[in-house]
Design a protein around this motif. Structure first.
Motif, PDB file in Angstrom:
ATOM      1  N   ILE A 238      -6.871  50.476 -52.314  1.00 47.68           N
ATOM      2  CA  ILE A 238      -7.918  51.484 -52.121  1.00 47.68           C
ATOM      3  C   ILE A 238      -8.568  51.334 -50.749  1.00 47.68           C
ATOM      4  O   ILE A 238      -8.851  52.320 -50.060  1.00 47.68           O
ATOM      5  CB  ILE A 238      -8.969  51.388 -53.239  1.00 47.68           C
ATOM      6  N   LEU A 239      -8.811  50.081 -50.338  1.00 51.90           N
ATOM      7  CA  LEU A 239      -9.510  49.846 -49.079  1.00 51.90           C
ATOM      8  C   LEU A 239      -8.644  50.125 -47.854  1.00 51.90           C
ATOM      9  O   LEU A 239      -9.139  50.086 -46.732  1.00 51.90           O
ATOM     10  CB  LEU A 239     -10.054  48.412 -49.047  1.00 51.90           C
ATOM     11  N   LYS A 240      -7.385  50.422 -48.068  1.00 58.64           N
ATOM     12  CA  LYS A 240      -6.550  50.924 -46.964  1.00 58.64           C
ATOM     13  C   LYS A 240      -6.690  52.442 -46.824  1.00 58.64           C
ATOM     14  O   LYS A 240      -6.287  53.020 -45.813  1.00 58.64           O
ATOM     15  CB  LYS A 240      -5.090  50.546 -47.205  1.00 58.64           C
ATOM     16  N   ILE A 241      -7.251  53.088 -47.838  1.00 58.32           N
ATOM     17  CA  ILE A 241      -7.480  54.534 -47.799  1.00 58.32           C
ATOM     18  C   ILE A 241      -8.896  54.838 -47.346  1.00 58.32           C
ATOM     19  O   ILE A 241      -9.123  55.673 -46.466  1.00 58.32           O
ATOM     20  CB  ILE A 241      -7.224  55.155 -49.191  1.00 58.32           C
ATOM     21  N   ILE A 242      -9.871  54.167 -47.953  1.00 58.64           N
ATOM     22  CA  ILE A 242     -11.290  54.354 -47.630  1.00 58.64           C
ATOM     23  C   ILE A 242     -11.945  52.982 -47.503  1.00 58.64           C
ATOM     24  O   ILE A 242     -11.547  52.037 -48.175  1.00 58.64           O
ATOM     25  CB  ILE A 242     -12.017  55.170 -48.725  1.00 58.64           C
ATOM     26  N   THR A 243     -12.958  52.902 -46.654  1.00 57.53           N
ATOM     27  CA  THR A 243     -13.661  51.632 -46.470  1.00 57.53           C
ATOM     28  C   THR A 243     -15.148  51.842 -46.671  1.00 57.53           C
ATOM     29  O   THR A 243     -15.806  52.457 -45.827  1.00 57.53           O
ATOM     30  CB  THR A 243     -13.414  51.052 -45.066  1.00 57.53           C
ATOM     31  N   PRO A 244     -15.711  51.368 -47.770  1.00 61.66           N
ATOM     32  CA  PRO A 244     -17.157  51.517 -47.990  1.00 61.66           C
ATOM     33  C   PRO A 244     -17.963  50.629 -47.050  1.00 61.66           C
ATOM     34  O   PRO A 244     -17.579  49.488 -46.788  1.00 61.66           O
ATOM     35  CB  PRO A 244     -17.356  51.055 -49.445  1.00 61.66           C
ATOM     36  N   THR A 245     -19.056  51.155 -46.554  1.00 60.47           N
ATOM     37  CA  THR A 245     -20.026  50.309 -45.861  1.00 60.47           C
ATOM     38  C   THR A 245     -20.760  49.447 -46.868  1.00 60.47           C
ATOM     39  O   THR A 245     -21.074  48.285 -46.605  1.00 60.47           O
ATOM     40  CB  THR A 245     -21.043  51.169 -45.085  1.00 60.47           C
ATOM     41  N   VAL A 246     -21.049  50.045 -48.032  1.00 57.04           N
ATOM     42  CA  VAL A 246     -21.715  49.328 -49.119  1.00 57.04           C
ATOM     43  C   VAL A 246     -20.855  49.427 -50.375  1.00 57.04           C
ATOM     44  O   VAL A 246     -20.521  50.530 -50.815  1.00 57.04           O
ATOM     45  CB  VAL A 246     -23.120  49.900 -49.416  1.00 57.04           C
ATOM     46  N   LEU A 247     -20.492  48.294 -50.928  1.00 61.64           N
ATOM     47  CA  LEU A 247     -19.841  48.217 -52.229  1.00 61.64           C
ATOM     48  C   LEU A 247     -20.759  47.419 -53.136  1.00 61.64           C
ATOM     49  O   LEU A 247     -21.223  46.339 -52.745  1.00 61.64           O
ATOM     50  CB  LEU A 247     -18.484  47.546 -52.101  1.00 61.64           C
ATOM     51  N   PHE A 248     -21.039  47.968 -54.313  1.00 61.69           N
ATOM     52  CA  PHE A 248     -21.917  47.202 -55.205  1.00 61.69           C
ATOM     53  C   PHE A 248     -21.320  47.042 -56.590  1.00 61.69           C
ATOM     54  O   PHE A 248     -20.571  47.886 -57.069  1.00 61.69           O
ATOM     55  CB  PHE A 248     -23.327  47.804 -55.276  1.00 61.69           C
ATOM     56  N   PHE A 249     -21.655  45.909 -57.186  1.00 56.20           N
ATOM     57  CA  PHE A 249     -21.238  45.583 -58.542  1.00 56.20           C
ATOM     58  C   PHE A 249     -22.365  45.909 -59.508  1.00 56.20           C
ATOM     59  O   PHE A 249     -23.509  45.478 -59.315  1.00 56.20           O
ATOM     60  CB  PHE A 249     -20.891  44.098 -58.655  1.00 56.20           C
ATOM     61  N   GLU A 250     -22.036  46.647 -60.544  1.00 56.59           N
ATOM     62  CA  GLU A 250     -23.010  46.970 -61.591  1.00 56.59           C
ATOM     63  C   GLU A 250     -23.129  45.759 -62.514  1.00 56.59           C
ATOM     64  O   GLU A 250     -22.135  45.318 -63.101  1.00 56.59           O
ATOM     65  CB  GLU A 250     -22.536  48.176 -62.398  1.00 56.59           C
ATOM     66  N   GLU A 251     -24.329  45.228 -62.642  1.00 56.09           N
ATOM     67  CA  GLU A 251     -24.532  44.070 -63.501  1.00 56.09           C
ATOM     68  C   GLU A 251     -25.622  44.281 -64.561  1.00 56.09           C
ATOM     69  O   GLU A 251     -25.434  43.948 -65.710  1.00 56.09           O
ATOM     70  CB  GLU A 251     -24.864  42.828 -62.669  1.00 56.09           C
ATOM     71  N   ASP A 252     -26.778  44.800 -64.155  1.00 53.07           N
ATOM     72  CA  ASP A 252     -27.904  44.985 -65.087  1.00 53.07           C
ATOM     73  C   ASP A 252     -28.101  43.754 -65.972  1.00 53.07           C
ATOM     74  O   ASP A 252     -28.124  43.842 -67.201  1.00 53.07           O
ATOM     75  CB  ASP A 252     -27.690  46.243 -65.937  1.00 53.07           C
ATOM     76  N   LEU A 253     -28.277  42.610 -65.330  1.00 53.30           N
ATOM     77  CA  LEU A 253     -28.437  41.375 -66.087  1.00 53.30           C
ATOM     78  C   LEU A 253     -29.871  40.875 -66.134  1.00 53.30           C
ATOM     79  O   LEU A 253     -30.123  39.713 -66.474  1.00 53.30           O
ATOM     80  CB  LEU A 253     -27.508  40.282 -65.545  1.00 53.30           C
ATOM     81  N   SER A 254     -30.817  41.773 -65.826  1.00 53.41           N
ATOM     82  CA  SER A 254     -32.225  41.373 -65.834  1.00 53.41           C
ATOM     83  C   SER A 254     -33.066  42.373 -66.598  1.00 53.41           C
ATOM     84  O   SER A 254     -32.744  43.559 -66.662  1.00 53.41           O
ATOM     85  CB  SER A 254     -32.761  41.268 -64.399  1.00 53.41           C
ATOM     86  N   GLY A 255     -34.170  41.884 -67.148  1.00 55.69           N
ATOM     87  CA  GLY A 255     -35.176  42.727 -67.766  1.00 55.69           C
ATOM     88  C   GLY A 255     -36.506  42.519 -67.084  1.00 55.69           C
ATOM     89  O   GLY A 255     -36.601  41.814 -66.064  1.00 55.69           O
ATOM     90  N   LYS A 256     -37.542  43.067 -67.650  1.00 54.33           N
ATOM     91  CA  LYS A 256     -38.863  42.981 -67.032  1.00 54.33           C
ATOM     92  C   LYS A 256     -39.373  41.553 -66.948  1.00 54.33           C
ATOM     93  O   LYS A 256     -40.143  41.201 -66.056  1.00 54.33           O
ATOM     94  CB  LYS A 256     -39.856  43.856 -67.804  1.00 54.33           C
ATOM     95  N   THR A 257     -38.920  40.700 -67.882  1.00 55.81           N
ATOM     96  CA  THR A 257     -39.386  39.313 -67.894  1.00 55.81           C
ATOM     97  C   THR A 257     -38.425  38.366 -67.198  1.00 55.81           C
ATOM     98  O   THR A 257     -38.650  37.156 -67.195  1.00 55.81           O
ATOM     99  CB  THR A 257     -39.605  38.834 -69.344  1.00 55.81           C
ATOM    100  N   GLY A 258     -37.357  38.897 -66.603  1.00 60.29           N
ATOM    101  CA  GLY A 258     -36.441  38.046 -65.860  1.00 60.29           C
ATOM    102  C   GLY A 258     -34.997  38.201 -66.277  1.00 60.29           C
ATOM    103  O   GLY A 258     -34.652  39.085 -67.061  1.00 60.29           O
ATOM    104  N   PRO A 259     -34.115  37.345 -65.763  1.00 54.36           N
ATOM    105  CA  PRO A 259     -32.681  37.446 -66.070  1.00 54.36           C
ATOM    106  C   PRO A 259     -32.389  37.150 -67.538  1.00 54.36           C
ATOM    107  O   PRO A 259     -33.125  36.426 -68.212  1.00 54.36           O
ATOM    108  CB  PRO A 259     -32.055  36.365 -65.169  1.00 54.36           C
TER     109      PRO A 259
END
Length: 404
Positions: A238-259
């Protein structure tokens, strides 16, 4: 300076070579927010083109105006052009948003039981859910993974689907149209991958996932191993076709009181995955690797940094994350987001005050100002337009070689 270069320079800690800061949004807008803006006069096809999926493990939007095939869930560009058009209407810098996803969503949907009160369904992710009629309510009856045996069965199904649908031809068909514009910097690319906490959680279910770190640690590690192997194979192409400036991983491993997990648990299960994949991604040209997590993630910043993560989004203000205080403690960490969406609802005076609060971080760089998540449905269109106008002024005034 092209748009991709401007985005990368905005995320640097220097104004050298920067004409102005990038004016971008953290995520695509909520459909409810857009619907309310349409009542106020906004003309857009956003809600005609996209819809929110019913299956909770499917992230973001899917196409509404055409049939969706399995491959659309894997080489994912369904949001790319509809979101691009609405952001261009608002005068934002051009960003193309897309993703690659492992074929966890790979089952033919089937109704298993129907009554006047509810129906039970095998969903596209292989989970069985009970949906209650007349209410926006469902219950998870059976997750797709519960132990070693069910994981091995699901893994075999995933690999079969992967080899069937994730072909070079399909990849080119989805991402190829963006090759030339990406190479010229006509737009920047914001790319998503599912993270190494998120994926096992979707497979086990929220509470069983947390127990699985103790009950089935080898299953979690094998899930992550599958992710890593597929990411290396697919992203290398994929990265030979397009190159993101920003790539991010979806984690959502935290809540209001912490991880949701301890630092030790993170270091054993999650960090090794980042330590392996991030150098690979950067060798292929990715400039910035971010993590997307709601809530207060700050306790794990040192762990993420040791694993090679550059920064975080969307910086959840209403979970108690004070971006200015966090930057003082971690001066080399990058951020996207962090602008309190509830202040936009209040109007110009509150918006000005929020920019003033964030000004120390804006001036330091390594930061793209954006809404923490998306503008709330209660946001008046004129207030959001004021916010964007002010954001453009701030980026010209405080980022760039001629900045104050």
């Amino acid at each position: 300076m092209n748009f991709s270069e401007r985005e990368d320079k905005t995320l640097s800690f220097s104004n050298i070579g920067l004409d102005r800061g990038a004016v971008e949004e953290t995520f695509e807008p909520w459909d409810f927010t857009v619907a309310n803006w349409e009542k106020e006069g906004l003309k857009t096809d956003f809600n005609q083109k996209l819809r929110v999926p019913t299956v909770p493990t499917e992230v973001g939007y899917i196409s509404k105006d055409r049939p969706v095939e399995f491959v659309d869930h894997y080489y994912s560009a369904m949001v790319t052009d509809p979101v691009f058009r609405i952001e261009q209407q608002f005068g934002l810098d051009p960003v193309k948003r897309m993703a690659f996803r492992i074929p966890f969503l790979s089952y033919e949907e089937k109704i298993l039981e129907e009554t006047p009160e509810y129906f039970t369904k095998l969903d596209i992710d292989g989970c069985i859910r009970k949906y209650y009629r007349g209410r926006d309510l469902f219950t998870l009856e059976k997750s797709i993974v519960s132990d070693e045996k069910t994981w091995e069965q699901h893994k075999a199904h995933i690999l079969e689907t992967y080899h069937k649908y994730c072909t070079d031809e399909a990849m080119e068909r989805i991402y190829g149209p963006y090759r030339e514009g990406c190479a010229k910097g006509d737009f920047s690319i914001r790319f998503r991958l599912t993270g190494f906490f998120w994926a096992p959680r979707d497979l086990f279910g929220v509470e069983p996932h947390l127990y699985a770190f103790y009950d089935y640690p080898e299953v979690i590690k094998d899930i992550n191993r599958l992710q890593l192997d597929i990411y290396r194979e697919q992203m290398g192409k994929i990265l030979k076709i397009i190159t993101p400036t920003v790539l991010f991983f979806e984690e959502d491993l935290s809540g209001k009181t912490g991880p949701m997990i301890s630092g030790d648990c993170f270091d054993e299960f999650v960090a090794p995955c980042y330590k392996e994949i991030i150098p690979f991604l950067k060798e292929q040209g990715v400039k910035n690797v971010f993590v997307d997590t709601d809530g207060d993630f700050t306790l794990l910043i040192p762990n993420f940094r040791r694993a090679g993560v550059d920064g975080f989004l969307p910086v959840d203000v209403n979970a108690g994350v004070d971006l200015v205080a966090v930057r003082k403690k971690f001066p080399d960490v990058k951020f996207i987001g962090g602008f309190n969406k509830l202040e936009i609802v209040k109007g110009p005076e509150a918006i000005d005050a929020e920019f003033e609060r964030l000004l120390p971080v804006i001036k330091q760089g390594g930061y793209m100002t954006g809404v923490d998540h998306q503008p709330a449905p209660s946001t008046p269109l004129k207030h959001y337009q004021y916010y964007l106008k002010k954001l453009g002024e701030i980026m010209r005034q405080y980022r760039g070689e001629n900045a104050k």
